[in-house]
Design a protein around this motif. Structure first.
Motif, mmCIF file in Angstrom:
data_model
loop_
_atom_site.group_PDB
_atom_site.id
_atom_site.type_symbol
_atom_site.label_atom_id
_atom_site.label_comp_id
_atom_site.label_asym_id
_atom_site.label_seq_id
_atom_site.Cartn_x
_atom_site.Cartn_y
_atom_site.Cartn_z
ATOM 1 N N LYS A 68 0.791 -1.098 0.042
ATOM 2 C CA LYS A 68 -0.150 0.061 0.058
ATOM 3 C C LYS A 68 0.904 1.213 -0.023
ATOM 4 O O LYS A 68 0.588 2.108 -0.945
ATOM 5 C CB LYS A 68 -1.051 -0.005 1.059
ATOM 6 C CG LYS A 68 -1.959 -0.886 1.181
ATOM 7 C CD LYS A 68 -2.869 -0.759 -0.156
ATOM 8 C CE LYS A 68 -4.371 -1.376 -0.138
ATOM 9 N NZ LYS A 68 -4.986 -1.089 -1.265
ATOM 10 N N LEU A 69 2.052 1.155 0.643
ATOM 11 C CA LEU A 69 3.046 2.449 0.829
ATOM 12 C C LEU A 69 3.488 2.507 -0.582
ATOM 13 O O LEU A 69 3.524 3.629 -1.000
ATOM 14 C CB LEU A 69 3.998 2.196 1.612
ATOM 15 C CG LEU A 69 5.075 3.346 1.768
ATOM 16 C CD1 LEU A 69 4.588 4.613 2.132
ATOM 17 C CD2 LEU A 69 6.283 2.765 2.597
ATOM 18 N N LEU A 70 4.065 1.474 -1.123
ATOM 19 C CA LEU A 70 4.636 1.623 -2.641
ATOM 20 C C LEU A 70 3.652 2.066 -3.546
ATOM 21 O O LEU A 70 3.739 2.969 -4.515
ATOM 22 C CB LEU A 70 5.284 0.353 -3.102
ATOM 23 C CG LEU A 70 6.400 -0.224 -2.006
ATOM 24 C CD1 LEU A 70 6.829 -1.737 -2.369
ATOM 25 C CD2 LEU A 70 7.676 0.859 -2.100
ATOM 26 N N ALA A 71 2.235 1.762 -3.465
ATOM 27 C CA ALA A 71 1.131 2.010 -4.322
ATOM 28 C C ALA A 71 1.153 3.381 -4.324
ATOM 29 O O ALA A 71 0.696 4.158 -5.398
ATOM 30 C CB ALA A 71 0.001 1.120 -4.312
ATOM 31 N N ARG A 72 0.936 3.848 -3.041
ATOM 32 C CA ARG A 72 0.516 5.273 -2.879
ATOM 33 C C ARG A 72 1.769 6.442 -3.552
ATOM 34 O O ARG A 72 1.446 7.022 -4.094
ATOM 35 C CB ARG A 72 0.319 5.424 -1.350
ATOM 36 C CG ARG A 72 0.121 7.056 -1.041
ATOM 37 C CD ARG A 72 -0.144 7.439 0.471
ATOM 38 N NE ARG A 72 0.810 7.196 1.152
ATOM 39 C CZ ARG A 72 1.962 7.831 1.419
ATOM 40 N NH1 ARG A 72 2.127 9.076 0.976
ATOM 41 N NH2 ARG A 72 3.178 7.709 2.214
ATOM 42 N N LEU A 73 2.894 5.810 -3.114
ATOM 43 C CA LEU A 73 4.248 6.697 -3.756
ATOM 44 C C LEU A 73 4.043 6.563 -5.264
ATOM 45 O O LEU A 73 4.352 7.528 -5.957
ATOM 46 C CB LEU A 73 5.532 6.009 -3.170
ATOM 47 C CG LEU A 73 5.590 6.351 -1.687
ATOM 48 C CD1 LEU A 73 6.827 5.587 -1.109
ATOM 49 C CD2 LEU A 73 5.441 7.826 -1.337
ATOM 50 N N ARG A 74 3.940 5.399 -5.767
ATOM 51 C CA ARG A 74 3.775 5.298 -7.346
ATOM 52 C C ARG A 74 2.620 6.038 -7.780
ATOM 53 O O ARG A 74 2.817 6.590 -8.967
ATOM 54 C CB ARG A 74 3.936 3.794 -7.390
ATOM 55 C CG ARG A 74 5.232 3.164 -7.385
ATOM 56 C CD ARG A 74 5.077 1.510 -7.660
ATOM 57 N NE ARG A 74 6.597 0.960 -7.103
ATOM 58 C CZ ARG A 74 6.642 -0.217 -6.805
ATOM 59 N NH1 ARG A 74 5.443 -0.997 -6.735
ATOM 60 N NH2 ARG A 74 7.968 -0.489 -6.584
ATOM 61 N N GLY A 75 1.533 6.141 -7.160
ATOM 62 C CA GLY A 75 0.356 7.133 -7.593
ATOM 63 C C GLY A 75 0.753 8.392 -7.737
ATOM 64 O O GLY A 75 0.131 9.048 -8.294
ATOM 65 N N GLY A 76 1.645 8.805 -6.780
ATOM 66 C CA GLY A 76 2.141 10.146 -6.913
ATOM 67 C C GLY A 76 3.098 10.425 -8.084
ATOM 68 O O GLY A 76 4.099 11.325 -7.903
ATOM 69 N N GLU A 77 3.282 9.582 -8.892
ATOM 70 C CA GLU A 77 4.267 9.709 -9.935
ATOM 71 C C GLU A 77 5.821 9.527 -9.431
ATOM 72 O O GLU A 77 6.629 10.182 -10.040
ATOM 73 C CB GLU A 77 4.233 10.866 -10.839
ATOM 74 C CG GLU A 77 2.671 11.272 -11.256
ATOM 75 C CD GLU A 77 2.508 12.310 -12.023
ATOM 76 O OE1 GLU A 77 3.514 12.972 -12.679
ATOM 77 O OE2 GLU A 77 1.398 12.729 -12.318
ATOM 78 N N VAL A 78 5.937 8.888 -8.408
ATOM 79 C CA VAL A 78 7.259 8.203 -8.032
ATOM 80 C C VAL A 78 7.611 6.820 -8.533
ATOM 81 O O VAL A 78 6.737 5.993 -8.388
ATOM 82 C CB VAL A 78 7.443 8.522 -6.524
ATOM 83 C CG1 VAL A 78 8.773 8.140 -6.008
ATOM 84 C CG2 VAL A 78 7.069 9.856 -5.871
ATOM 85 N N ALA A 79 8.672 6.718 -9.218
ATOM 86 C CA ALA A 79 9.054 5.413 -9.683
ATOM 87 C C ALA A 79 10.051 4.804 -8.618
ATOM 88 O O ALA A 79 11.097 5.128 -8.481
ATOM 89 C CB ALA A 79 9.926 5.406 -10.765
ATOM 90 N N VAL A 80 9.284 3.901 -7.653
ATOM 91 C CA VAL A 80 10.002 3.346 -6.300
ATOM 92 C C VAL A 80 10.426 2.013 -6.910
ATOM 93 O O VAL A 80 9.652 1.105 -7.431
ATOM 94 C CB VAL A 80 9.222 3.507 -5.217
ATOM 95 C CG1 VAL A 80 9.757 2.736 -4.106
ATOM 96 C CG2 VAL A 80 8.365 4.667 -4.902
ATOM 97 N N THR A 81 11.887 1.774 -6.523
ATOM 98 C CA THR A 81 12.253 0.483 -6.859
ATOM 99 C C THR A 81 12.697 -0.178 -5.592
ATOM 100 O O THR A 81 13.466 0.519 -4.751
ATOM 101 C CB THR A 81 13.657 0.656 -7.678
ATOM 102 O OG1 THR A 81 13.182 1.157 -8.834
ATOM 103 C CG2 THR A 81 14.299 -0.728 -7.888
ATOM 104 N N VAL A 82 12.285 -1.230 -4.948
ATOM 105 C CA VAL A 82 12.420 -1.868 -3.950
ATOM 106 C C VAL A 82 13.919 -2.824 -4.097
ATOM 107 O O VAL A 82 14.023 -3.567 -5.007
ATOM 108 C CB VAL A 82 11.553 -2.828 -3.453
ATOM 109 C CG1 VAL A 82 11.798 -3.578 -1.989
ATOM 110 C CG2 VAL A 82 10.114 -2.104 -3.455
ATOM 111 N N ARG A 83 15.030 -2.482 -3.184
ATOM 112 C CA ARG A 83 16.141 -3.119 -3.389
ATOM 113 C C ARG A 83 16.504 -3.928 -2.109
ATOM 114 O O ARG A 83 16.061 -3.801 -1.117
ATOM 115 C CB ARG A 83 17.307 -2.346 -3.689
ATOM 116 C CG ARG A 83 17.064 -1.874 -5.094
ATOM 117 C CD ARG A 83 18.600 -1.196 -5.502
ATOM 118 N NE ARG A 83 18.329 -0.413 -7.060
ATOM 119 C CZ ARG A 83 19.019 0.610 -7.370
ATOM 120 N NH1 ARG A 83 19.848 1.269 -6.382
ATOM 121 N NH2 ARG A 83 18.880 1.025 -8.467
#
Length: 137
Positions: A68-83
Motif C-alpha cells: 500500500k505504501l509503494l502503491a501510494r508513492l507510485r500513484g504520486g508519480e514516483v518510480a519506487v524500486t525495492v532493493r
C-alpha cells in the motif's frame, strides 16, 4: 502462555529519494510505524529507492502495508524500486500485489438482497411448552 516479543517495523528517509525499511514488518510490528507511513512524501516525477535489506521478518500483513505504501508513492508519480529484499520476502510481496490487483480487477458483486441469517431453528421439530421458562416463551 508465553507471547513472542513484538519487534517494531522501522522506516527512515535519509534523503529525499531514499527509504530504508528495517525490523519486523509483521502484524505485531507494523503498528508502531502506522503514522510514519502516512507522512512519507517523495518528490513527484522522480526515481526513489526503498532499501529492504534490513527487514528481519515480513508476513502477509506487513507485505500488504508495504504494498500500500509503494502503491501510494507510485500513484504520486514516483518510480519506487525495492532493493535488497530477501528473496522469500520479495516473493510474498509479489503474491500480495497480485492478489490486490486481482481483487481490484474482479470485485465481488453486491448481493441483490441481504442474506437470510438462520440459527437452524426453522428445521427443528416444534415442541409445545406447558409452562413458561427461559426456553419456552
Amino acid at each position: 502462555m508465553k507471547s513472542l516479543p513484538a519487534e517494531a517495523a522501522g522506516l527512515a528517509q535519509p534523503t529525499a529519494h531514499d527509504l530504508v525499511l528495517t525490523g519486523f514488518w509483521t502484524a505485531r510490528g507494523i503498528g508502531a510505524i502506522e503514522r510514519r507511513l502516512e507522512s512519507i512524501v517523495l518528490p513527484a516525477r522522480t526515481d526513489a529507492i526503498a532499501d529492504g535489506a534490513q527487514i528481519e521478518a515480513l508476513d502477509t500483513a506487513g507485505a500488504w502495508v508495504l504494498y500500500k505504501l509503494l502503491a501510494r508513492l507510485r500513484g504520486g508519480e514516483v518510480a519506487v524500486t525495492v532493493r535488497g529484499l530477501a528473496p522469500r520476502f520479495a516473493k510474498l510481496l509479489d503474491i500480495v500485489a497480485q492478489q490486490i490487483a486481482g481483487d481490484a480487477a474482479n470485485p465481488m458483486p453486491a448481493p441483490s438482497r441481504p442474506p437470510r441469517l438462520s440459527n437452524g431453528s426453522e428445521n427443528a421439530p416444534q415442541r409445545s411448552c406447558r409452562r413458561r421458562s427461559r426456553y419456552c416463551p
